[in-house]
Design an enzyme around this catalytic site. Sequence first.
Site, PDB file in Angstrom:
ATOM      1  N   ASP A   1     -62.049 -17.190 -33.972  1.00 38.90           N
ATOM      2  CA  ASP A   1     -60.341 -16.802 -35.447  1.00 38.90           C
ATOM      3  C   ASP A   1     -60.661 -18.279 -36.379  1.00 38.90           C
ATOM      4  OD1 ASP A   1     -59.055 -14.449 -35.156  1.00 38.90           O
ATOM      5  OD2 ASP A   1     -58.136 -15.197 -33.633  1.00 38.90           O
TER       6      ASP A   1
ATOM      7  N   GLN B   1     -54.930 -12.601 -29.372  1.00 38.49           N
ATOM      8  CA  GLN B   1     -54.263 -11.615 -30.696  1.00 38.49           C
ATOM      9  C   GLN B   1     -52.626 -13.037 -30.748  1.00 38.49           C
ATOM     10  OE1 GLN B   1     -55.762  -9.874 -32.136  1.00 38.49           O
ATOM     11  NE2 GLN B   1     -54.111  -9.714 -34.111  1.00 38.49           N
TER      12      GLN B   1
ATOM     13  N   LYS C   1     -61.252  -3.331 -32.613  1.00 37.34           N
ATOM     14  CA  LYS C   1     -62.292  -5.825 -32.090  1.00 37.34           C
ATOM     15  C   LYS C   1     -63.636  -4.703 -31.306  1.00 37.34           C
ATOM     16  CE  LYS C   1     -58.984  -7.832 -34.119  1.00 37.34           C
ATOM     17  NZ  LYS C   1     -57.918  -9.465 -33.414  1.00 37.34           N
TER      18      LYS C   1
HETATM   19  N1  GUN Z   1     -53.135 -11.044 -36.132  1.00 35.52           N
HETATM   20  C1  GUN Z   1     -52.973 -11.112 -37.227  1.00 35.52           C
HETATM   21  N2  GUN Z   1     -54.249 -11.046 -37.572  1.00 35.52           N
HETATM   22  C2  GUN Z   1     -55.388 -11.843 -37.081  1.00 35.52           C
HETATM   23  C3  GUN Z   1     -55.973 -12.260 -37.044  1.00 35.52           C
HETATM   24  O1  GUN Z   1     -57.094 -12.550 -37.759  1.00 35.52           O
HETATM   25  N3  GUN Z   1     -56.401 -13.048 -35.534  1.00 35.52           N
HETATM   26  C4  GUN Z   1     -56.181 -12.345 -34.224  1.00 35.52           C
HETATM   27  N4  GUN Z   1     -56.051 -13.223 -32.792  1.00 35.52           N
HETATM   28  N5  GUN Z   1     -54.041 -12.479 -34.753  1.00 35.52           N
HETATM   29  C5  GUN Z   1     -54.222 -12.321 -35.057  1.00 35.52           C
END
Ligand code: GUN
Length: 282
Positions: free
Chosen positions: A117, A94, A50
């Site tokens: 998100d 996350q 990211k």
């Molecule tokens: N864990 C799995 N997919 C995601 C996501 O799209 N965002 C976040 N923050 N954690 C995740």
Amino acid sequence: MTAQIIDGKLMAQNLRKELAEEVKKLNKQPHLAVILVGNDEASIIYDRNKKKAAEDIGMTCDIHHLPEESSEEEVISLINELNNDNNVNGIIVQMPLPKHLDSNKIIEQIQANKDVDGFGFYNMGLLHSNNKNAFIAATPQGVFYMLQKTLGDLSGLHTVIIGRSNIVGRPLASLLLNNHCTVTVTHSKTKNLPELTKQADIVVAACGIAKIVKKDWIKNGATVIDVGINRIDGKLCGDVDFEDVKEVAGFITPVPGGVGPMTVAMLMNNTLLAYIKQNTSL
Ligand code: GUN
């Protein structure tokens, strides 16, 4: 018949190029703050990707890496700091979090206009009520983008989603419904799953069971999107048995190189959107 492969890597690359062009026009760099608690190996790799994607587009990104044993108060205190920082446009925590932390409670601390998100109740509520101001979770948005690019108008198509998670299945069901698809959401208690998937124009597999979807589950010419990330003997694979299903599907996404790269690109899209919302006075 052999399915055409939907190249998520290429689609994501093109989208990132478009985003980079948009970012160039701004007088400041949008900033994404990523909170990573603990040492989950997959999460560390995802967050590194990211950060790299953000920087390649011309945005900035900090990973706030907190120790595994961090308390709820410590995580929330960092979120508050980032909420109050005008230089921060998007905040994500996350997942998964260490077991002792309440993920719902923590996500709710993120200011709604920085919740890129789209996991918070406010943005989920907007999406579920078909309000255009919602931040939509990156993976469902990536799936939708790929479907639209591949099939065009999705009105009236029957999509069967396998999995009802808050991160993929539920928001994707709303997003598709908002765009006039007929949607069936299935899960671990669904009876006769293959009978349902066999009726679908589009099947989205997001249940986390390696290669569960077989060719006799799929109607001839249907589109199959694989959200799964599993490992068999160390080798990455999806929830779809790719080699089997590609014999009957019209279009199919590979793993890796399908939905994964689109998720990262869509998170960047949301961060740019957040920047624009925060810097436009309506
Ligand atoms: N864990 C799995 N997919 C995601 C996501 O799209 N965002 C976040 N923050 N954690 C995740």
